[in-house]
Design a protein around this motif. Structure first.
Motif, mmCIF file in Angstrom:
data_model
loop_
_atom_site.group_PDB
_atom_site.id
_atom_site.type_symbol
_atom_site.label_atom_id
_atom_site.label_comp_id
_atom_site.label_asym_id
_atom_site.label_seq_id
_atom_site.Cartn_x
_atom_site.Cartn_y
_atom_site.Cartn_z
ATOM 1 N N GLU A 166 0.828 -1.209 0.000
ATOM 2 C CA GLU A 166 0.000 0.000 0.000
ATOM 3 C C GLU A 166 0.862 1.260 0.000
ATOM 4 O O GLU A 166 0.607 2.205 -0.755
ATOM 5 C CB GLU A 166 -0.918 -0.009 1.227
ATOM 6 C CG GLU A 166 -1.874 1.168 1.287
ATOM 7 C CD GLU A 166 -2.804 1.106 2.478
ATOM 8 O OE1 GLU A 166 -3.444 2.130 2.782
ATOM 9 O OE2 GLU A 166 -2.896 0.036 3.120
ATOM 10 N N ARG A 167 1.908 1.267 0.821
ATOM 11 C CA ARG A 167 2.766 2.452 0.888
ATOM 12 C C ARG A 167 3.687 2.549 -0.326
ATOM 13 O O ARG A 167 4.023 3.652 -0.779
ATOM 14 C CB ARG A 167 3.565 2.427 2.196
ATOM 15 C CG ARG A 167 2.693 2.737 3.407
ATOM 16 C CD ARG A 167 3.402 2.516 4.732
ATOM 17 N NE ARG A 167 4.602 3.342 4.869
ATOM 18 C CZ ARG A 167 5.375 3.328 5.958
ATOM 19 N NH1 ARG A 167 5.055 2.543 6.994
ATOM 20 N NH2 ARG A 167 6.450 4.103 6.032
ATOM 21 N N ALA A 168 4.082 1.403 -0.891
ATOM 22 C CA ALA A 168 4.906 1.418 -2.102
ATOM 23 C C ALA A 168 4.119 1.989 -3.273
ATOM 24 O O ALA A 168 4.670 2.686 -4.131
ATOM 25 C CB ALA A 168 5.397 0.006 -2.430
ATOM 26 N N GLU A 169 2.831 1.704 -3.309
ATOM 27 C CA GLU A 169 1.983 2.256 -4.374
ATOM 28 C C GLU A 169 1.902 3.778 -4.286
ATOM 29 O O GLU A 169 1.633 4.449 -5.280
ATOM 30 C CB GLU A 169 0.581 1.650 -4.288
ATOM 31 C CG GLU A 169 0.532 0.202 -4.747
ATOM 32 C CD GLU A 169 -0.850 -0.412 -4.613
ATOM 33 O OE1 GLU A 169 -1.533 -0.113 -3.601
ATOM 34 O OE2 GLU A 169 -1.245 -1.190 -5.497
ATOM 35 N N ALA A 170 2.165 4.299 -3.093
ATOM 36 C CA ALA A 170 2.157 5.757 -2.904
ATOM 37 C C ALA A 170 3.524 6.370 -3.164
ATOM 38 O O ALA A 170 3.696 7.589 -3.026
ATOM 39 C CB ALA A 170 1.702 6.087 -1.483
ATOM 40 N N GLY A 171 4.505 5.521 -3.534
ATOM 41 C CA GLY A 171 5.797 6.038 -3.949
ATOM 42 C C GLY A 171 6.976 5.734 -3.049
ATOM 43 O O GLY A 171 8.118 6.066 -3.382
ATOM 44 N N GLU A 172 6.753 5.083 -1.901
ATOM 45 C CA GLU A 172 7.866 4.769 -1.005
ATOM 46 C C GLU A 172 8.652 3.570 -1.524
ATOM 47 O O GLU A 172 8.151 2.757 -2.300
ATOM 48 C CB GLU A 172 7.341 4.494 0.411
ATOM 49 C CG GLU A 172 6.737 5.715 1.090
ATOM 50 C CD GLU A 172 6.365 5.445 2.539
ATOM 51 O OE1 GLU A 172 7.273 5.148 3.349
ATOM 52 O OE2 GLU A 172 5.159 5.534 2.868
ATOM 53 N N ASP A 173 9.908 3.446 -1.056
ATOM 54 C CA ASP A 173 10.792 2.379 -1.518
ATOM 55 C C ASP A 173 10.369 1.031 -0.932
ATOM 56 O O ASP A 173 10.185 0.893 0.284
ATOM 57 C CB ASP A 173 12.235 2.688 -1.106
ATOM 58 C CG ASP A 173 13.197 1.622 -1.601
ATOM 59 O OD1 ASP A 173 13.566 1.658 -2.791
ATOM 60 O OD2 ASP A 173 13.574 0.738 -0.792
ATOM 61 N N PHE A 174 10.254 0.023 -1.786
ATOM 62 C CA PHE A 174 9.709 -1.276 -1.391
ATOM 63 C C PHE A 174 10.581 -1.964 -0.339
ATOM 64 O O PHE A 174 10.074 -2.428 0.695
ATOM 65 C CB PHE A 174 9.568 -2.171 -2.632
ATOM 66 C CG PHE A 174 8.626 -3.330 -2.438
ATOM 67 C CD1 PHE A 174 7.296 -3.204 -2.782
ATOM 68 C CD2 PHE A 174 9.067 -4.539 -1.917
ATOM 69 C CE1 PHE A 174 6.413 -4.264 -2.611
ATOM 70 C CE2 PHE A 174 8.190 -5.602 -1.734
ATOM 71 C CZ PHE A 174 6.852 -5.463 -2.086
ATOM 72 N N GLU A 175 11.892 -2.047 -0.586
ATOM 73 C CA GLU A 175 12.767 -2.764 0.350
ATOM 74 C C GLU A 175 12.901 -2.033 1.685
ATOM 75 O O GLU A 175 12.979 -2.671 2.734
ATOM 76 C CB GLU A 175 14.144 -2.987 -0.271
ATOM 77 C CG GLU A 175 14.195 -4.183 -1.201
ATOM 78 C CD GLU A 175 15.592 -4.779 -1.264
ATOM 79 O OE1 GLU A 175 16.567 -4.005 -1.221
ATOM 80 O OE2 GLU A 175 15.700 -6.022 -1.338
ATOM 81 N N GLN A 176 12.947 -0.736 1.666
ATOM 82 C CA GLN A 176 12.996 0.013 2.917
ATOM 83 C C GLN A 176 11.746 -0.248 3.749
ATOM 84 O O GLN A 176 11.818 -0.402 4.983
ATOM 85 C CB GLN A 176 13.145 1.506 2.634
ATOM 86 C CG GLN A 176 14.520 1.905 2.113
ATOM 87 C CD GLN A 176 14.636 3.405 1.863
ATOM 88 O OE1 GLN A 176 13.768 4.174 2.250
ATOM 89 N NE2 GLN A 176 15.722 3.806 1.215
ATOM 90 N N LEU A 177 10.612 -0.324 3.092
ATOM 91 C CA LEU A 177 9.366 -0.624 3.784
ATOM 92 C C LEU A 177 9.377 -2.035 4.362
ATOM 93 O O LEU A 177 8.893 -2.262 5.483
ATOM 94 C CB LEU A 177 8.184 -0.465 2.825
ATOM 95 C CG LEU A 177 7.840 0.966 2.410
ATOM 96 C CD1 LEU A 177 6.855 0.968 1.250
ATOM 97 C CD2 LEU A 177 7.266 1.734 3.603
#
Length: 285
Positions: A166-177
């Motif tokens: 959900e947060r990656a879809e908003a532009g955040e980095d996938f691995e960091q999440l």
């Protein structure tokens, strides 16, 4: 849920069904990894599995391999495809079942992940062929399984992975999440499963480092870089589940490091839909 002390081991413990390949697949891997094995040894194993036998004949006669004439026998198919290719087909046939139904999250199915994985596999194989590297079948398998850790993550950490997506879809980095919410990455999960399955070390490295190629020594970089390029290309083209590498760069220096020209890369990109369609038809047929 709080982050586990050892999230990787926790995940492997939670997915016992996933963490065991079919017996025939394990036998094939053992035969192929034995330097003294022959096509006849593999023939004896494959002929005991009608489903795998028919898949082999379909693959060897497909446009994907481009061999002349119609091949009617398993023994001839093994000779023409080679031991490594047969191993890859067996693993693909086993893993494909994991993606036919189920979901990553409420908004993303495992079929989306499979389409994306097939795309990375097809591009990885095409890249190695274009670069005249004797790694085509290994590259195909590496691309196909490179994000296997996401399947484990979906089973062991469904809520946390849902938040990551959900947060990656908003532009955040996938691995960091993943590190923030799960305590490990899908690369670490995939590498651990590949080690459990006793996959060759080269494949284990691809699963663990396809997002971290700069952390690899020169001698271990080639196949992970090939998969990285294929991965980013498919994500940038929004193939299937494309969030994991959507924000990762793909520059000329990296392409040049494996000997790929700009025109060569553009050609691979143009053929992407056709390559995926052909590979998916073989693997899921």
């Amino acid at each position: 849920m709080a982050i586990k002390t050892d999230p990787v081991q926790y995940a492997l413990d939670q997915v016992s069904e996933l963490a065991a390949l079919p017996e025939i697949t394990m036998k094939i891997i053992q035969v192929v990894e034995d330097p003294e094995s022959t096509a006849r040894d593999l023939h004896e194993i494959v002929c005991n599995d009608p489903s795998l036998s028919s898949r082999l004949l379909r693959v060897v006669n497909s446009a994907f391999f481009g061999l002349p004439g119609q091949i009617g026998s398993i023994e001839r198919a093994i000779v023409l495809l080679g031991l490594n290719a047969v191993k890859n087909i067996a693993i693909a046939a086993s893993l494909g079942q994991l993606f036919k139904k189920g979901k990553l999250t409420d908004s993303h199915s495992l079929k989306d992940l499979w389409t994306y994985s097939v795309g990375v596999a097809a591009v990885s194989r095409q890249l190695t062929g274009r670069l005249a590297l004797a790694l085509q079948e290994e590259a195909f398998l590496a691309g196909l399984i490179h994000d296997l850790g996401l399947v484990i993550g979906a089973q062991a950490f469904p809520d946390e992975l849902g938040q990551v997506i959900e947060r990656a879809e908003a532009g955040e980095d996938f691995e960091q999440l993943e590190n923030e919410l799960i305590g490990c990455t899908h690369g670490q999960l995939g590498q651990a499963l590949a080690a459990k399955w006793k996959f060759p070390r080269g494949l284990q490295i691809v699963l663990g480092y396809h997002h971290k190629i700069d952390n690899l020594s020169q001698e271990n970089r080639l196949l992970p870089v090939i998969v990285y390029i294929a991965d980013v290309l498919c994500c940038h083209n929004k193939i299937g589940f494309y969030l994991t590498a959507e924000n990762q760069p793909l520059d000329d220096l990296l392409l040049e490091s494996v000997g790929l020209s700009e025109s060569g890369f553009e050609s691979v990109q143009e053929q992407l839909p056709e390559q995926i369609e052909t590979a998916e038809a073989i693997l899921m047929g």
